[in-house]
Design a protein around this motif. Structure first.
Motif, mmCIF file in Angstrom:
data_model
loop_
_atom_site.group_PDB
_atom_site.id
_atom_site.type_symbol
_atom_site.label_atom_id
_atom_site.label_comp_id
_atom_site.label_asym_id
_atom_site.label_seq_id
_atom_site.Cartn_x
_atom_site.Cartn_y
_atom_site.Cartn_z
ATOM 1 N N VAL A 15 -38.513 13.416 -0.129
ATOM 2 C CA VAL A 15 -37.636 13.022 -1.232
ATOM 3 C C VAL A 15 -37.799 14.048 -2.348
ATOM 4 O O VAL A 15 -38.915 14.487 -2.648
ATOM 5 C CB VAL A 15 -37.987 11.606 -1.743
ATOM 6 C CG1 VAL A 15 -37.172 11.241 -2.967
ATOM 7 C CG2 VAL A 15 -37.769 10.585 -0.635
ATOM 8 N N ASN A 18 -38.795 14.369 -8.919
ATOM 9 C CA ASN A 18 -37.941 14.002 -10.050
ATOM 10 C C ASN A 18 -37.665 15.173 -10.988
ATOM 11 O O ASN A 18 -36.589 15.284 -11.546
ATOM 12 C CB ASN A 18 -38.514 12.803 -10.811
ATOM 13 C CG ASN A 18 -39.897 13.048 -11.359
ATOM 14 O OD1 ASN A 18 -40.464 14.127 -11.230
ATOM 15 N ND2 ASN A 18 -40.465 12.031 -11.968
ATOM 16 N N TYR A 57 -31.749 7.890 -12.140
ATOM 17 C CA TYR A 57 -31.857 8.027 -10.692
ATOM 18 C C TYR A 57 -31.146 6.848 -10.038
ATOM 19 O O TYR A 57 -31.434 5.700 -10.350
ATOM 20 C CB TYR A 57 -33.333 8.050 -10.274
ATOM 21 C CG TYR A 57 -34.099 9.165 -10.938
ATOM 22 C CD1 TYR A 57 -34.042 10.455 -10.437
ATOM 23 C CD2 TYR A 57 -34.850 8.927 -12.080
ATOM 24 C CE1 TYR A 57 -34.727 11.488 -11.053
ATOM 25 C CE2 TYR A 57 -35.550 9.951 -12.698
ATOM 26 C CZ TYR A 57 -35.482 11.224 -12.184
ATOM 27 O OH TYR A 57 -36.164 12.239 -12.798
ATOM 28 N N LYS A 59 -29.923 6.991 -6.288
ATOM 29 C CA LYS A 59 -30.356 6.976 -4.887
ATOM 30 C C LYS A 59 -31.154 8.247 -4.631
ATOM 31 O O LYS A 59 -30.877 9.271 -5.238
ATOM 32 C CB LYS A 59 -29.153 6.952 -3.943
ATOM 33 C CG LYS A 59 -28.427 5.630 -3.876
ATOM 34 C CD LYS A 59 -27.169 5.710 -3.035
ATOM 35 C CE LYS A 59 -27.420 6.119 -1.608
ATOM 36 N NZ LYS A 59 -26.168 6.145 -0.811
ATOM 37 N N PRO A 60 -32.113 8.209 -3.722
ATOM 38 C CA PRO A 60 -32.909 9.405 -3.466
ATOM 39 C C PRO A 60 -32.087 10.535 -2.837
ATOM 40 O O PRO A 60 -31.099 10.294 -2.151
ATOM 41 C CB PRO A 60 -34.004 8.934 -2.510
ATOM 42 C CG PRO A 60 -33.604 7.607 -2.016
ATOM 43 C CD PRO A 60 -32.556 7.060 -2.926
ATOM 44 N N ARG A 62 -32.718 13.822 -0.332
ATOM 45 C CA ARG A 62 -33.717 14.164 0.683
ATOM 46 C C ARG A 62 -33.590 15.609 1.168
ATOM 47 O O ARG A 62 -32.583 16.265 0.950
ATOM 48 C CB ARG A 62 -33.595 13.204 1.860
ATOM 49 C CG ARG A 62 -33.837 11.760 1.435
ATOM 50 C CD ARG A 62 -33.931 10.827 2.618
ATOM 51 N NE ARG A 62 -34.150 9.464 2.178
ATOM 52 C CZ ARG A 62 -35.326 8.963 1.846
ATOM 53 N NH1 ARG A 62 -36.399 9.696 1.900
ATOM 54 N NH2 ARG A 62 -35.437 7.705 1.455
ATOM 55 N N ARG A 97 -25.860 10.007 -6.633
ATOM 56 C CA ARG A 97 -27.316 10.008 -6.522
ATOM 57 C C ARG A 97 -27.989 9.975 -7.890
ATOM 58 O O ARG A 97 -29.037 9.384 -8.054
ATOM 59 C CB ARG A 97 -27.794 11.236 -5.768
ATOM 60 C CG ARG A 97 -27.185 11.417 -4.398
ATOM 61 C CD ARG A 97 -27.455 10.208 -3.487
ATOM 62 N NE ARG A 97 -26.914 10.408 -2.170
ATOM 63 C CZ ARG A 97 -27.538 11.058 -1.204
ATOM 64 N NH1 ARG A 97 -28.725 11.564 -1.388
ATOM 65 N NH2 ARG A 97 -26.958 11.199 -0.034
#
Length: 110
Positions: A15, A18, A57, A59-60, A62, A97
């Motif tokens: 992931v 941040n 935030y 959704k993550p 990836r 996202r």
């Protein structure tokens, strides 16, 4: 502007870290200026610094995903401008996202 997530940008769960969201926003703003015919880092663009940065935030993101950035100037003030940067999954319609707001403050380096 599309950004592909690289291995160095993710944690052990694949992931995105941040802090990388603000890097993606910086890339998006730079590409916005370039699309407007300005050359970032030259006298073509105003001298400014980020005064406030807010990241929401949703959704993550990836590893190896391609993220689509959507950038616009929301407001011009007398000494600042507020940018909105959205990060979306590529080709997924409106796969939001993250929402990022940046307030750039004009500076005089002298």
């Amino acid at each position: 502007f599309p950004i592909r997530v690289r291995y160095a940008e993710v944690d052990p769960q694949s992931v995105v870290f941040n802090s990388r969201y603000l890097e993606y926003a910086d890339i998006a703003v730079t590409e916005y200026w370039r699309a407007m015919g300005c050359r970032p880092g030259t006298s073509d663009t105003p001298e400014c610094h980020v005064g406030t940065a807010t990241v929401r935030y949703v959704k993550p993101i990836r590893l190896d995903e391609v993220i689509e950035t959507r950038t616009r100037i929301e407001r011009f003030g007398t000494a600042s401008m507020t940018w909105s940067v959205e990060l979306h999954g590529e080709g997924m319609g409106d796969d939001l996202r993250s929402l990022i707001e940046l307030v750039y403050v004009g500076v005089d380096l002298e």
